[in-house]
Motif scaffolding. Sequence first.
Motif, PDB file in Angstrom:
ATOM      1  N   HIS A 116      43.174  37.619  35.839  1.00 47.78           N
ATOM      2  CA  HIS A 116      42.154  37.524  34.792  1.00 47.78           C
ATOM      3  C   HIS A 116      42.711  38.121  33.511  1.00 47.78           C
ATOM      4  O   HIS A 116      43.237  39.232  33.498  1.00 47.78           O
ATOM      5  CB  HIS A 116      40.899  38.280  35.233  1.00 47.78           C
ATOM      6  N   ARG A 130      42.013  33.205  30.208  1.00 47.80           N
ATOM      7  CA  ARG A 130      41.698  33.114  31.633  1.00 47.80           C
ATOM      8  C   ARG A 130      40.496  34.011  31.939  1.00 47.80           C
ATOM      9  O   ARG A 130      40.643  35.157  32.393  1.00 47.80           O
ATOM     10  CB  ARG A 130      42.911  33.521  32.486  1.00 47.80           C
ATOM     11  N   ILE A 131      39.313  33.484  31.676  1.00 50.30           N
ATOM     12  CA  ILE A 131      38.088  34.231  31.922  1.00 50.30           C
ATOM     13  C   ILE A 131      37.053  33.298  32.549  1.00 50.30           C
ATOM     14  O   ILE A 131      37.117  32.087  32.420  1.00 50.30           O
ATOM     15  CB  ILE A 131      37.510  34.853  30.633  1.00 50.30           C
ATOM     16  N   GLY A 132      36.080  33.892  33.232  1.00 53.44           N
ATOM     17  CA  GLY A 132      34.964  33.147  33.786  1.00 53.44           C
ATOM     18  C   GLY A 132      35.262  32.519  35.130  1.00 53.44           C
ATOM     19  O   GLY A 132      36.412  32.288  35.495  1.00 53.44           O
ATOM     20  N   PRO A 190      41.678  38.042  29.224  1.00 56.69           N
ATOM     21  CA  PRO A 190      41.036  37.499  28.020  1.00 56.69           C
ATOM     22  C   PRO A 190      42.117  37.145  26.996  1.00 56.69           C
ATOM     23  O   PRO A 190      43.095  37.870  26.886  1.00 56.69           O
ATOM     24  CB  PRO A 190      40.189  38.666  27.518  1.00 56.69           C
ATOM     25  N   ARG A 191      41.991  36.045  26.371  1.00 60.10           N
ATOM     26  CA  ARG A 191      40.906  35.106  26.309  1.00 60.10           C
ATOM     27  C   ARG A 191      41.159  33.825  27.084  1.00 60.10           C
ATOM     28  O   ARG A 191      40.238  33.080  27.386  1.00 60.10           O
ATOM     29  CB  ARG A 191      40.646  34.892  24.821  1.00 60.10           C
ATOM     30  N   TRP A 220      39.726  27.497  31.244  1.00 54.29           N
ATOM     31  CA  TRP A 220      38.357  27.865  31.578  1.00 54.29           C
ATOM     32  C   TRP A 220      37.812  26.910  32.630  1.00 54.29           C
ATOM     33  O   TRP A 220      38.002  25.702  32.564  1.00 54.29           O
ATOM     34  CB  TRP A 220      37.462  27.827  30.337  1.00 54.29           C
ATOM     35  N   ARG A 265      39.716  38.934  39.308  1.00 57.24           N
ATOM     36  CA  ARG A 265      39.687  40.295  38.758  1.00 57.24           C
ATOM     37  C   ARG A 265      39.014  41.263  39.721  1.00 57.24           C
ATOM     38  O   ARG A 265      39.445  42.427  39.853  1.00 57.24           O
ATOM     39  CB  ARG A 265      38.941  40.289  37.422  1.00 57.24           C
ATOM     40  N   TRP A 288      38.255  33.094  37.851  1.00 61.73           N
ATOM     41  CA  TRP A 288      39.064  34.172  37.265  1.00 61.73           C
ATOM     42  C   TRP A 288      38.363  35.522  37.433  1.00 61.73           C
ATOM     43  O   TRP A 288      39.030  36.551  37.646  1.00 61.73           O
ATOM     44  CB  TRP A 288      39.309  33.909  35.783  1.00 61.73           C
ATOM     45  N   ASN A 289      37.035  35.546  37.331  1.00 62.87           N
ATOM     46  CA  ASN A 289      36.316  36.799  37.535  1.00 62.87           C
ATOM     47  C   ASN A 289      36.451  37.288  38.967  1.00 62.87           C
ATOM     48  O   ASN A 289      36.538  38.496  39.223  1.00 62.87           O
ATOM     49  CB  ASN A 289      34.838  36.613  37.186  1.00 62.87           C
TER      50      ASN A 289
END
Length: 537
Positions: free
Chosen positions: A392, A397-399, A394-395, A470, A406, A402-403
């Motif tokens: 994970h 590789r988020i959501g 930012p920016r 994303w 993390r 990916w969460n």
Amino acid sequence: MVRRPDGRITPLPPAPPPPPPPRPPPLPAPIPIEHRLLTGGPIRTALALASGLVAAAAMWAVLAAVILSGATHARTQFDQDRFHLRVIADFSAALPAPNLADYPSATTPGFHLLLAAVHRWLTADTTTLRLLAALLPAAMLGLLVGWLAPRRGTLAALALALPLGCCMYVVQAGAYLLPDNAGWLGVLVVLLLALQGPPDRAAHGSGRWWGGWWGMGGWGGWYTLLGLALFLLVMCRQIHLWVLAPALVGAFFAGRVGLGDTRRADASLAAARFAWLIPVDGLTGGLRRVGVVLAAAVPAVAALTVLIITWRGLTPPGFRFAQAQAGDEDATSVTGLSPSTPAFILALLGVYGVFFLAWLWPRIQRNTVRWGLVLATMLAAAAVALAVPTDHFPRPRIGGLWNLARATEPLGLVVTWFGHRTSLLIVALAALGGAWLALWTQALPRRTALILLAALAGFVAAMTCQALSWQRYFEPLLLVWLALCAGCLPAQAAEAVQWAAPAGRWPLASVRTWQVVGPVVLGVVLAALTVGSFVGS
């Protein structure tokens, strides 16, 4: 026996052997189900159409309830108000000559022009515009169900399409004024045209290459529809030009019998192994169809080229300025490369493919799977995931998944590997996605498998050429891809050796039941996530 004059008896000479029977002509390859749309008579055709209309109506009703209830999603509403609604209002005020050279949106202007016309001449009310825009995802779901129903039955069609209808990224974009679903609708139309392929030109018109061009049911009607769909799609989302790849493959392998699987009797053994790569009407026929597809794509490519030259970039300058004002990175730096995207898409395929296992189970049950190919594909997918950063970050590789990657970091599942951080969860799921890819490739007819592989490869390549990995950019296409895979399975490949549950066993022991239950469970999970995204926003 023959008696000679001297009284001796001698046997007759043996009769010559009978001539061998004439060699029967080779049987034509079966026409693939893609070329037999809406089979089964008028009743089944009517049921398929009705199921598509019901699915579309249900999807629109859900979106209308979300819109009228006042439920909000912060990120989607920000995108609508900051970018797309402003573009619609500006285009509406400038009609019939809007400024397409500079506007604050990253996408091509087709979606905005459509709603700008509604805004100008019908209504400027934002809620009404949202209700009308919700017809696009409703049409997409209805088209998918209507295409699946004559192939898999109404119940299975609704189940296979349910995950797409419950996907949060489809619902969020459908409840607001975003062009995402207009793009996905165009992608679905082109994929269905590619799977069907152009009909036999000799059966339409004069038999010449232009024969039947203007008849929409004729040979050229397919190319006309394809060119129109490509143009409208590229005018809504420029990144979806990748759909030209499956269209080219579908046209190349089309022919009088469609598959290209037949082996010529005079082919040598070595050549016969690869004979299916040659269309049944030869390379000349395949290349001719490819040329016509390229000609049909000229308007789409030309329009996109003019816009890119006018913008002096892949996005309008107004969008780049709006991004800078919003405090985000400049759009020109965001539109870079995302090497993590192939691994992430494979990981998503690994997750969603579990719920479609029952459609592959009959082939596994018959022990006709080449497990060596499956293992090799899994190792290749794992190698792809190990070679790039998959943590994970930012920016880009988020959501979404990916969460989850993390969240596994405290468990030691994120390690440093050759100078970058790697999530072992993403690696394992990517390997599982490689397994599903190999299994589907073996289960599908060869022509269909090549088309869907070309679609996935083109999609991955296009998404890798933009910097934001994303999940909302990938999930809808993967759900459509899996539904099409299940819909294109040959009848014998979709049926288990033991179709119904044995006597005295729980009904869920039936493979057919799980072919419906699996996608439904996925749809319920995605629906829960969708509701949570609105509640927690």
